[in-house]
Design a protein around this motif. Structure first.
Motif, PDB file in Angstrom:
ATOM      1  N   SER A  67       0.833  -1.200   0.000  1.00  0.00           N
ATOM      2  CA  SER A  67       0.000   0.000   0.000  1.00  0.00           C
ATOM      3  C   SER A  67       0.868   1.251   0.000  1.00  0.00           C
ATOM      4  O   SER A  67       0.594   2.208  -0.728  1.00  0.00           O
ATOM      5  N   LEU A  68       1.930   1.243   0.793  1.00  0.00           N
ATOM      6  CA  LEU A  68       2.821   2.403   0.850  1.00  0.00           C
ATOM      7  C   LEU A  68       3.580   2.594  -0.452  1.00  0.00           C
ATOM      8  O   LEU A  68       3.879   3.721  -0.839  1.00  0.00           O
ATOM      9  N   LYS A  69       3.877   1.484  -1.122  1.00  0.00           N
ATOM     10  CA  LYS A  69       4.544   1.597  -2.429  1.00  0.00           C
ATOM     11  C   LYS A  69       3.625   2.280  -3.436  1.00  0.00           C
ATOM     12  O   LYS A  69       4.061   3.127  -4.203  1.00  0.00           O
ATOM     13  N   VAL A  70       2.358   1.920  -3.406  1.00  0.00           N
ATOM     14  CA  VAL A  70       1.382   2.537  -4.316  1.00  0.00           C
ATOM     15  C   VAL A  70       1.252   4.024  -4.006  1.00  0.00           C
ATOM     16  O   VAL A  70       1.245   4.868  -4.910  1.00  0.00           O
ATOM     17  N   ILE A  71       1.187   4.349  -2.735  1.00  0.00           N
ATOM     18  CA  ILE A  71       1.075   5.754  -2.326  1.00  0.00           C
ATOM     19  C   ILE A  71       2.323   6.525  -2.744  1.00  0.00           C
ATOM     20  O   ILE A  71       2.227   7.626  -3.290  1.00  0.00           O
ATOM     21  N   SER A  72       3.480   5.932  -2.520  1.00  0.00           N
ATOM     22  CA  SER A  72       4.732   6.594  -2.909  1.00  0.00           C
ATOM     23  C   SER A  72       4.804   6.796  -4.413  1.00  0.00           C
ATOM     24  O   SER A  72       5.250   7.851  -4.894  1.00  0.00           O
ATOM     25  N   LEU A  73       4.379   5.797  -5.166  1.00  0.00           N
ATOM     26  CA  LEU A  73       4.370   5.931  -6.626  1.00  0.00           C
ATOM     27  C   LEU A  73       3.403   7.033  -7.053  1.00  0.00           C
ATOM     28  O   LEU A  73       3.727   7.855  -7.918  1.00  0.00           O
ATOM     29  N   ALA A  74       2.232   7.074  -6.438  1.00  0.00           N
ATOM     30  CA  ALA A  74       1.252   8.115  -6.765  1.00  0.00           C
ATOM     31  C   ALA A  74       1.814   9.504  -6.460  1.00  0.00           C
ATOM     32  O   ALA A  74       1.645  10.439  -7.255  1.00  0.00           O
ATOM     33  N   ILE A  75       2.502   9.636  -5.339  1.00  0.00           N
ATOM     34  CA  ILE A  75       3.109  10.925  -4.985  1.00  0.00           C
ATOM     35  C   ILE A  75       4.158  11.317  -6.026  1.00  0.00           C
ATOM     36  O   ILE A  75       4.235  12.481  -6.424  1.00  0.00           O
ATOM     37  N   SER A  76       4.935  10.356  -6.452  1.00  0.00           N
ATOM     38  CA  SER A  76       5.955  10.640  -7.477  1.00  0.00           C
ATOM     39  C   SER A  76       5.313  11.103  -8.773  1.00  0.00           C
ATOM     40  O   SER A  76       5.781  12.057  -9.411  1.00  0.00           O
ATOM     41  N   ILE A  77       4.252  10.453  -9.180  1.00  0.00           N
ATOM     42  CA  ILE A  77       3.556  10.836 -10.407  1.00  0.00           C
ATOM     43  C   ILE A  77       2.956  12.235 -10.256  1.00  0.00           C
ATOM     44  O   ILE A  77       3.045  13.063 -11.166  1.00  0.00           O
ATOM     45  N   LEU A  78       2.367  12.503  -9.097  1.00  0.00           N
ATOM     46  CA  LEU A  78       1.813  13.837  -8.848  1.00  0.00           C
ATOM     47  C   LEU A  78       2.907  14.903  -8.891  1.00  0.00           C
ATOM     48  O   LEU A  78       2.692  16.007  -9.406  1.00  0.00           O
ATOM     49  N   ALA A  79       4.070  14.578  -8.358  1.00  0.00           N
ATOM     50  CA  ALA A  79       5.189  15.539  -8.383  1.00  0.00           C
ATOM     51  C   ALA A  79       5.601  15.848  -9.818  1.00  0.00           C
ATOM     52  O   ALA A  79       5.903  17.002 -10.152  1.00  0.00           O
ATOM     53  N   VAL A  80       5.604  14.838 -10.669  1.00  0.00           N
ATOM     54  CA  VAL A  80       5.923  15.059 -12.082  1.00  0.00           C
ATOM     55  C   VAL A  80       4.854  15.940 -12.727  1.00  0.00           C
ATOM     56  O   VAL A  80       5.169  16.866 -13.493  1.00  0.00           O
ATOM     57  N   LEU A  81       3.592  15.682 -12.416  1.00  0.00           N
ATOM     58  CA  LEU A  81       2.510  16.513 -12.964  1.00  0.00           C
ATOM     59  C   LEU A  81       2.632  17.959 -12.489  1.00  0.00           C
ATOM     60  O   LEU A  81       2.413  18.897 -13.268  1.00  0.00           O
ATOM     61  N   VAL A  82       2.983  18.151 -11.219  1.00  0.00           N
ATOM     62  CA  VAL A  82       3.191  19.511 -10.698  1.00  0.00           C
ATOM     63  C   VAL A  82       4.286  20.199 -11.499  1.00  0.00           C
ATOM     64  O   VAL A  82       4.141  21.359 -11.909  1.00  0.00           O
ATOM     65  N   ALA A  83       5.381  19.489 -11.727  1.00  0.00           N
ATOM     66  CA  ALA A  83       6.494  20.076 -12.480  1.00  0.00           C
ATOM     67  C   ALA A  83       6.065  20.453 -13.895  1.00  0.00           C
ATOM     68  O   ALA A  83       6.402  21.545 -14.390  1.00  0.00           O
ATOM     69  N   MET A  84       5.308  19.590 -14.544  1.00  0.00           N
ATOM     70  CA  MET A  84       4.864  19.864 -15.918  1.00  0.00           C
ATOM     71  C   MET A  84       3.945  21.082 -15.961  1.00  0.00           C
ATOM     72  O   MET A  84       4.120  21.972 -16.805  1.00  0.00           O
ATOM     73  N   VAL A  85       2.970  21.118 -15.072  1.00  0.00           N
ATOM     74  CA  VAL A  85       2.025  22.233 -15.052  1.00  0.00           C
ATOM     75  C   VAL A  85       2.747  23.533 -14.693  1.00  0.00           C
ATOM     76  O   VAL A  85       2.441  24.596 -15.249  1.00  0.00           O
ATOM     77  N   LEU A  87      -3.756  27.828 -10.874  1.00  0.00           N
ATOM     78  CA  LEU A  87      -4.707  27.164  -9.979  1.00  0.00           C
ATOM     79  C   LEU A  87      -4.497  25.653 -10.008  1.00  0.00           C
ATOM     80  O   LEU A  87      -4.485  24.994  -8.959  1.00  0.00           O
ATOM     81  N   GLY A  88      -4.319  25.096 -11.210  1.00  0.00           N
ATOM     82  CA  GLY A  88      -4.069  23.658 -11.326  1.00  0.00           C
ATOM     83  C   GLY A  88      -2.801  23.252 -10.592  1.00  0.00           C
ATOM     84  O   GLY A  88      -2.763  22.225  -9.899  1.00  0.00           O
ATOM     85  N   GLU A  89      -1.762  24.076 -10.719  1.00  0.00           N
ATOM     86  CA  GLU A  89      -0.504  23.804 -10.025  1.00  0.00           C
ATOM     87  C   GLU A  89      -0.712  23.799  -8.512  1.00  0.00           C
ATOM     88  O   GLU A  89      -0.233  22.895  -7.805  1.00  0.00           O
ATOM     89  N   ALA A  90      -1.415  24.783  -8.007  1.00  0.00           N
ATOM     90  CA  ALA A  90      -1.664  24.864  -6.561  1.00  0.00           C
ATOM     91  C   ALA A  90      -2.433  23.634  -6.074  1.00  0.00           C
ATOM     92  O   ALA A  90      -2.093  23.049  -5.029  1.00  0.00           O
ATOM     93  N   LEU A  91      -3.451  23.230  -6.819  1.00  0.00           N
ATOM     94  CA  LEU A  91      -4.233  22.064  -6.417  1.00  0.00           C
ATOM     95  C   LEU A  91      -3.388  20.789  -6.447  1.00  0.00           C
ATOM     96  O   LEU A  91      -3.497  19.944  -5.549  1.00  0.00           O
ATOM     97  N   LEU A  92      -2.529  20.660  -7.448  1.00  0.00           N
ATOM     98  CA  LEU A  92      -1.659  19.486  -7.514  1.00  0.00           C
ATOM     99  C   LEU A  92      -0.646  19.479  -6.365  1.00  0.00           C
ATOM    100  O   LEU A  92      -0.338  18.421  -5.806  1.00  0.00           O
ATOM    101  N   GLN A  93      -0.143  20.642  -5.992  1.00  0.00           N
ATOM    102  CA  GLN A  93       0.786  20.701  -4.862  1.00  0.00           C
ATOM    103  C   GLN A  93       0.083  20.327  -3.559  1.00  0.00           C
ATOM    104  O   GLN A  93       0.649  19.617  -2.723  1.00  0.00           O
ATOM    105  N   ILE A  94      -1.147  20.783  -3.409  1.00  0.00           N
ATOM    106  CA  ILE A  94      -1.929  20.407  -2.230  1.00  0.00           C
ATOM    107  C   ILE A  94      -2.157  18.898  -2.220  1.00  0.00           C
ATOM    108  O   ILE A  94      -2.067  18.244  -1.172  1.00  0.00           O
TER     109      ILE A  94
END
Length: 180
Positions: free
Chosen positions: A21-39, A135-142
């Motif tokens: 479960s923690l691996k999935v959460i960590s992977l999701a956080i990593s993907i979100l971080a990439v999306l934040v960077a892109m946006v 706004l999208g960036e802020a929401l992704l960071q949150i």
């Protein structure tokens, strides 16, 4: 923490099933971080475009104003020549030359004004898009923060809420592509 404590912790995680479960959460956080960077990069580029359009629009309005001032000067010269009773041949030729310039600049002014207005519209469009990206960036960071809280609290509600906020952030960022 000593080596044997780390080993015990890892074994406890395997037994409880939380390790996956923690691996999935960590992977999701990593993907979100990439999306934040892109946006973020797209948003910054859009802000830069807005500034470039603003500069071009200001330059265009300055060109319009300069032509308008030149035309006004020639109009004033024509009016002054008209106040003189008998015009000499040279003065009449100069008056005709000035009127020709005034006619040309009158047509040019309409074109210059239209160009400046188009650039002003481009500024507004880029600023509207940039606002959506921000706004999208802020929401992704949150969302990244909320999902990260799950790692500390082991409460999966934070993770689900974070994913919901991330989805909204992605949608808001994508709406920037449809701003008219």
């Amino acid at each position: 923490m000593e080596a044997h404590e780390i080993q015990e912790f890892a074994e406890q995680m395997k037994e409880s099933g939380e390790g996956e479960s923690l691996k999935v959460i960590s992977l999701a956080i990593s993907i979100l971080a990439v999306l934040v960077a892109m946006v973020t990069v797209i948003g910054h580029r859009t802000h830069t475009d807005a500034m470039l359009f603003q500069t071009r629009a200001a330059d265009q309005w300055n060109e319009y104003q300069a032509q308008k001032i030149r035309m006004s000067s020639f109009t004033l010269a024509v009016d002054q020549l008209d106040l003189q009773s008998p015009l000499s041949t040279a003065a009449a030729a100069k008056r005709n030359e000035y009127e020709h310039h005034i006619e040309k600049w009158t047509a040019d002014l309409a074109v210059e004004q239209k160009r400046a207005e188009v650039l002003d519209e481009s500024v507004e469009h880029a600023e509207s898009r940039a606002t959506r990206y921000d706004l999208g960036e802020a929401l992704l960071q949150i969302a990244v923060v909320l999902c990260s809280v799950t790692l500390f609290t082991r409460n999966h509600a934070y993770f689900m809420f974070g994913l919901g906020v991330a989805a909204i952030g992605i949608v808001v960022s994508c709406t920037a592509l449809f701003v008219h």
